[in-house]
Design an enzyme around this catalytic site. Sequence first.
Site, PDB file in Angstrom:
ATOM      1  N   TYR A   1       0.809  -1.217   0.000  1.00 51.27           N
ATOM      2  CA  TYR A   1       0.000   0.000   0.000  1.00 51.27           C
ATOM      3  C   TYR A   1       0.841   1.265   0.000  1.00 51.27           C
ATOM      4  CZ  TYR A   1      -0.102  -0.392   5.272  1.00 51.27           C
ATOM      5  OH  TYR A   1       0.172  -0.513   6.612  1.00 51.27           O
ATOM      6  N   GLU A   2       0.154   2.378  -0.260  1.00 45.53           N
ATOM      7  CA  GLU A   2       0.778   3.694  -0.462  1.00 45.53           C
ATOM      8  C   GLU A   2       1.771   3.676  -1.641  1.00 45.53           C
ATOM      9  OE1 GLU A   2      -0.698   5.875   0.990  1.00 45.53           O
ATOM     10  OE2 GLU A   2      -1.582   4.841   2.684  1.00 45.53           O
ATOM     11  N   GLY A   3       1.472   2.892  -2.650  1.00 41.20           N
ATOM     12  CA  GLY A   3       2.345   2.768  -3.817  1.00 41.20           C
ATOM     13  C   GLY A   3       3.236   1.558  -3.665  1.00 41.20           C
TER      14      GLY A   3
END
Length: 576
Positions: A434-436
């Site tokens: 997550y978050e890229g």
Amino acid sequence: MYSYVPPIDDYRFLLTHVLRFDEAMAEVCKDVDADLAITVLEEAGRLCADRLQPLNREGDEQGSRLVDGAVITPPGFADAYREFVAAGWPALAASPDHGGQGLPFILQLWLDEMLSATNLSFGLFPGLTRGAVEAIIAHASEDLKAAYLAPLVSGEWTGAMALTESGAGTDLALLKTKAVPLGDGRHAVTGQKIFISSGDHDFGGNIVHLVLARLPDAPPGVKGISLFLVPKFLPDADGGFTVRNSMSVGALEKKMGIHAQPTCVMNYDEATGWLVGEPHRGLAAMFTMMNAERLMVGIQGLGIAGAAYGQAASYAKERLQGRSADGTRNPVAIIEHADVRRMLLTIRAFVEAGRALAGWTALQLDRAHAHPDAAERAKADALVALLTPVVKAAFTDMGFESAVQAQQVFGGHGYIREWGMEQYVRDARIAQIYEGTNGVQAMDLVARKLPLSGGAVVEGFFDLIAADLDTTDMPIATRTREALSKLRDVTTSLRGASVDASGAAAVDYLRLFALVAMGWMWTRMAAAAQDDTPLHNAKQSVAAFFAQRMLPQADALAASIMAGETTLMALEADAF
């Protein structure tokens, strides 16, 4: 049950011997010194060890539940969160302009490490709220700031980022959520978002969603994305927030880990929202949130690695199995076995260097916000931008690897729930995604961060490292200097590379970059650890291990990078 031991001695060593904390604070926060910082960290450590770790296993086993459309968090979470807020922890490093305490960001980052070590699911609630606060401060109107910032900063309200849709993950150009102007500054937001951490809970207070959506006149692609503030509760006629907005939780995601964290499918049915920033400029506002969150996510990998190490090291000193190396004793504690030591030292070498690099990066963030010289602020901001994808990706990759190695120390006991090691593995895995995703972070480093200021930012960072390495002839400095030379060479080779060549090199490049940065931190730590104390002697030993057993990876990584993209792209897609 293993009791978490906060790494206060290591924090103290870094603040007083390695990072020159008092000197740094003299330029950005004169009222704070190392003694105060350590006092704050000690109190944070007690909170995490005594209050949050005991909730972690039951939280994992019980999970959050959706009951009649409302999220119920595991037993004890709501009370613990309210205590967390009452003690002022969400406001630790926030600006006093919005009700924050204004303490240095390094304290926030190391608090995040301890939160992640003891209860990752819990730590996501305040962490995501900080991302929302950053976006509102940077982009929202004064009216929105006045209404929403103070309760978010205090933690009375929480924040959530609603970006992802089933057909639009990394490629946000594909998102379909719509926002229709209502003519009075409000918008009707309609659509469905998935993977929304902290989308709903039972802590009380408002939940402020920042939602990416398209206006009716939006151009196609990412240039047509806007950001909207969509609260769970709307203001009533008396100024209170009691009116339920038309948004709901459609489901809770069933996940591999972080079971206590309510990861929601959110439905927005003409929900009332307000534009944050300029129309069609939501991507810039989103990256304000994402960059703040990416540092936090990197620290999640570090925190889990540190906790897993502590438990595995304790177990290895007590578990009796096998004979001594000379065959004279049986059974012996498994800490005597070379392979067990290899695993533990590999984890520890990452954790202690990562903690130092995180602290150094946090000090740069403080300089970027508060240094009196604009040129110094810009220089520090560029360094944080350069290091953000490295911290996010390298720390979470190595954090997951560390959790697996710590589990391996336990053998079969690591695979069953009783010891808690399998939860570390499951929880750590999400931080790489997550978050890229970490592949995206690597591409960001190679394609966007290396060209900053024509390459001057990365070369300036390399020069900082080289300057420290040149002050000592210790083996760790020599080995790091060799690795830095290889890193400079491959950096030069990637300038102007094709998209395929950059993509082929990116993950290996980020790993090499991280190893050099950690070697730099180990050089600084080894140079500072000159007293005949257990802590300083251990620093020297682990630095030598990093130099001899981990830095040699630089040779293989450089060779892989220089091999180019040909073998990766040669196989036809249909042949996979």
